[in-house]
Design an enzyme around this catalytic site. Structure first.
Site, short mmCIF file in Angstrom:
data_model
loop_
_atom_site.label_atom_id
_atom_site.label_comp_id
_atom_site.label_asym_id
_atom_site.label_seq_id
_atom_site.Cartn_x
_atom_site.Cartn_y
_atom_site.Cartn_z
CB ALA A 24 5.45 6.46 -2.56
N GLY A 39 0.85 -1.22 -0.11
CA GLY A 39 -0.01 0.13 0.06
C GLY A 39 0.93 1.18 -0.05
CB CYS A 40 3.86 2.36 1.92
SG CYS A 40 3.10 2.11 3.45
CB THR A 41 5.04 0.49 -2.88
OG1 THR A 41 6.14 0.03 -2.10
CG2 THR A 41 5.60 0.51 -4.31
#
Length: 187
Positions: free
Chosen positions: A70, A65-67
């Protein structure tokens, strides 16, 4: 005696100010932390560079999710610049890990390290203990440690330092689009 208490009171005031939790419409207290290049990053200095500052918190670099989150901010950089906005991502990762994350995904905005959770605390973003994840980066297996794990929340600060937007129920893949829509409505 007076000479002792005055510096102590000043120090206490500065400490309390840093720990203050900011609400919508209030001025965000100044803070300094390290970016992905281990350089000092100071809020008040950065506010002079754009009309709006998008500050998004995320749990950990190199996770799914963080990738996605970003990369969506990366892909929309031109749109953010067109409305006078600068973006920074904040996590509990070490600056070195953030540097690898930025390099691996060609991120074109600043990432900030909040290993202790101090920045998250200013914004009242929940955070907990850090952790370690193993990832293969450029053919090398690495154990990446983070000092804290911060929940996914997003904010917008205006040029005067006032908090004008808060989202505590962020969908990682759609966050940048939702923030862009809000910024466009301010034009």
């Amino acid at each position: 005696m007076k000479r002792f208490f005055v510096p102590v009171l000043i120090l206490l005031g500065l400490t309390l100010n840093l720990e203050a939790q900011v609400s919508l419409g209030e001025e965000v207290p100044n803070f300094t932390t390290l970016d992905q290049d281990s350089q000092k990053w100071t809020l008040k200095k950065e506010l002079k560079k754009a009309d709006y500052l998008v500050v998004y918190f995320y749990p950990a670099a190199f996770t799914g999710g963080c990738t996605k989150q970003a990369c969506s901010y990366r892909d929309q950089k031109g749109e953010f610049e067109a409305v006078g906005a600068q973006v920074v991502g904040v996590s509990g990762d070490k600056p070195e890990t953030l540097g690898l994350f930025a390099l691996e995904h060609n991120l074109n905005f600043t990432l900030l390290a909040d290993e202790s959770g101090a920045v998250a605390k200013i914004f009242d973003v929940p955070y907990g203990e850090g952790g370690t994840i193993s990832r293969e980066i450029k053919g090398q297996s690495l154990d990446l440690e983070r000092g804290s794990t911060i929940q996914r929340w997003t904010f917008i600060i205006d040029k005067k330092g006032k908090l004008i937007y808060k989202d505590s129920e962020v969908d990682a893949a759609n966050d940048s689009g939702k923030v862009m829509k809000h910024l466009a409505s301010l034009q």
